[in-house]
Motif scaffolding. Structure first.
Motif, mmCIF file in Angstrom:
data_model
loop_
_atom_site.group_PDB
_atom_site.id
_atom_site.type_symbol
_atom_site.label_atom_id
_atom_site.label_comp_id
_atom_site.label_asym_id
_atom_site.label_seq_id
_atom_site.Cartn_x
_atom_site.Cartn_y
_atom_site.Cartn_z
ATOM 1 N N ALA A 14 0.775 -1.168 0.086
ATOM 2 C CA ALA A 14 -0.069 0.030 0.105
ATOM 3 C C ALA A 14 0.943 1.312 -0.169
ATOM 4 O O ALA A 14 2.129 1.365 0.690
ATOM 5 N N GLY A 15 0.440 2.355 -0.890
ATOM 6 C CA GLY A 15 1.184 3.393 -0.860
ATOM 7 C C GLY A 15 2.390 3.391 -2.094
ATOM 8 O O GLY A 15 2.631 4.269 -2.771
ATOM 9 N N GLY A 16 2.411 2.075 -2.635
ATOM 10 C CA GLY A 16 3.422 1.972 -3.735
ATOM 11 C C GLY A 16 2.847 2.282 -5.158
ATOM 12 O O GLY A 16 1.719 2.779 -5.155
ATOM 13 N N SER A 17 3.725 2.091 -6.120
ATOM 14 C CA SER A 17 3.403 2.431 -7.513
ATOM 15 C C SER A 17 3.449 1.304 -8.479
ATOM 16 O O SER A 17 4.311 0.436 -8.208
ATOM 17 N N LEU A 18 2.710 1.183 -9.214
ATOM 18 C CA LEU A 18 2.752 0.290 -10.529
ATOM 19 C C LEU A 18 2.712 1.133 -11.962
ATOM 20 O O LEU A 18 1.501 1.919 -11.847
ATOM 21 N N ARG A 19 3.264 0.667 -13.022
ATOM 22 C CA ARG A 19 2.751 1.374 -14.270
ATOM 23 C C ARG A 19 2.380 0.007 -15.327
ATOM 24 O O ARG A 19 3.296 -0.925 -15.398
ATOM 25 N N LEU A 20 1.149 -0.070 -15.694
ATOM 26 C CA LEU A 20 0.715 -1.092 -16.473
ATOM 27 C C LEU A 20 0.851 -0.397 -18.014
ATOM 28 O O LEU A 20 0.746 0.662 -18.419
ATOM 29 N N SER A 21 1.158 -1.547 -19.152
ATOM 30 C CA SER A 21 1.177 -1.100 -20.153
ATOM 31 C C SER A 21 0.394 -2.089 -21.143
ATOM 32 O O SER A 21 -0.013 -3.029 -20.820
ATOM 33 N N CYS A 22 -0.150 -1.486 -22.167
ATOM 34 C CA CYS A 22 -0.890 -2.384 -23.181
ATOM 35 C C CYS A 22 -0.584 -2.176 -24.681
ATOM 36 O O CYS A 22 -0.727 -0.962 -25.201
ATOM 37 N N ALA A 23 0.092 -3.027 -25.192
ATOM 38 C CA ALA A 23 0.460 -2.989 -26.420
ATOM 39 C C ALA A 23 -0.599 -3.332 -27.387
ATOM 40 O O ALA A 23 -1.187 -4.371 -27.366
ATOM 41 N N ALA A 24 -0.784 -2.477 -28.483
ATOM 42 C CA ALA A 24 -1.899 -2.666 -29.636
ATOM 43 C C ALA A 24 -1.341 -2.934 -30.950
ATOM 44 O O ALA A 24 -0.256 -2.506 -31.136
ATOM 45 N N THR A 25 -2.103 -3.738 -31.746
ATOM 46 C CA THR A 25 -1.522 -4.261 -33.108
ATOM 47 C C THR A 25 -1.752 -2.933 -33.881
ATOM 48 O O THR A 25 -0.924 -2.636 -34.837
ATOM 49 N N HIS A 26 -2.582 -2.097 -33.695
ATOM 50 C CA HIS A 26 -2.972 -0.585 -34.277
ATOM 51 C C HIS A 26 -3.693 0.258 -33.726
ATOM 52 O O HIS A 26 -4.423 0.103 -32.572
ATOM 53 N N SER A 27 -3.656 1.506 -33.869
ATOM 54 C CA SER A 27 -4.567 2.631 -33.165
ATOM 55 C C SER A 27 -5.834 2.441 -33.354
ATOM 56 O O SER A 27 -6.236 1.823 -34.361
ATOM 57 N N THR A 28 -6.923 2.743 -32.176
ATOM 58 C CA THR A 28 -8.140 2.950 -32.612
ATOM 59 C C THR A 28 -8.673 4.268 -31.763
ATOM 60 O O THR A 28 -8.072 5.011 -31.180
ATOM 61 N N GLY A 29 -9.991 4.295 -31.872
ATOM 62 C CA GLY A 29 -10.685 5.349 -31.240
ATOM 63 C C GLY A 29 -10.371 5.777 -29.747
ATOM 64 O O GLY A 29 -9.675 6.649 -29.223
ATOM 65 N N CYS A 30 -10.935 4.793 -29.071
ATOM 66 C CA CYS A 30 -11.016 5.145 -27.310
ATOM 67 C C CYS A 30 -10.248 3.874 -26.718
ATOM 68 O O CYS A 30 -10.668 2.727 -27.081
ATOM 69 N N MET A 31 -9.588 4.136 -26.090
ATOM 70 C CA MET A 31 -9.053 3.139 -25.144
ATOM 71 C C MET A 31 -9.048 3.431 -23.713
ATOM 72 O O MET A 31 -9.101 4.523 -23.235
ATOM 73 N N ALA A 32 -9.309 2.248 -22.900
ATOM 74 C CA ALA A 32 -9.759 2.248 -21.491
ATOM 75 C C ALA A 32 -9.038 1.269 -20.720
ATOM 76 O O ALA A 32 -8.646 0.380 -21.249
ATOM 77 N N TRP A 33 -8.871 1.637 -19.506
ATOM 78 C CA TRP A 33 -8.664 0.476 -18.509
ATOM 79 C C TRP A 33 -9.650 0.151 -17.480
ATOM 80 O O TRP A 33 -10.558 0.879 -17.221
ATOM 81 N N PHE A 34 -10.031 -1.353 -17.338
ATOM 82 C CA PHE A 34 -11.237 -1.816 -16.684
ATOM 83 C C PHE A 34 -10.253 -2.693 -15.682
ATOM 84 O O PHE A 34 -9.302 -3.232 -15.720
ATOM 85 N N ARG A 35 -10.851 -2.609 -14.510
ATOM 86 C CA ARG A 35 -10.592 -3.945 -13.727
ATOM 87 C C ARG A 35 -11.786 -4.654 -13.102
ATOM 88 O O ARG A 35 -12.864 -4.090 -12.798
#
Length: 119
Positions: A14-35
């Motif tokens: 708790a209190g720490g940090s992480l960075r998530l990445s998402c590599a896509a094959t091509h660009s698109t309109g809207c991108m989002a993160w869900f959990r």
């Protein structure tokens, strides 16, 4: 459909940090993160539209930052001040025409997910 591959999950205190990445094959309109936590519905965390405007869920405002590197077709989620309640599987999503960013069924493509555990 665009193919999405997430990375960057892990375990952090708790209190720490992480960075998530998402590599896509091509660009698109809207991108989002869900959990999605066990026993809970999938929740929208943050989204970035084609005009680069960003939107955040109330529970992560001020702590998480979504960004996109168009040259690399990669989406990021910088997560700071993590809390145990942030523990979930995190998914990257992409949609060509998204009216309500919080609705999972408006997205055309999904990644396989990456686990984030905060203790």
């Amino acid at each position: 459909h665009v193919q999405l591959v997430e990375s960057g999950g892990g375990s952090v205190r708790a209190g720490g940090s992480l960075r998530l990445s998402c590599a896509a094959t091509h660009s698109t309109g809207c991108m989002a993160w869900f959990r999605q936590a066990p026993g809970k519905e999938r929740e929208g965390v943050a989204a970035i539209k084609s005009d680069s405007s960003t939107i955040y869920g109330d529970s992560v405002k001020g702590r998480f930052t979504i960004s996109r590197d168009s040259a690399k077709n990669t989406l990021y989620l910088q997560m700071n001040s993590l809390k145990p309640e942030d523990t979930a599987m995190y998914y990257c999503a992409a949609g060509r025409a998204v009216a309500d960013w919080t609705r999972a069924n408006e997205y055309d493509s999904w990644g396989q997910g990456t686990q984030v555990t905060v203790s």
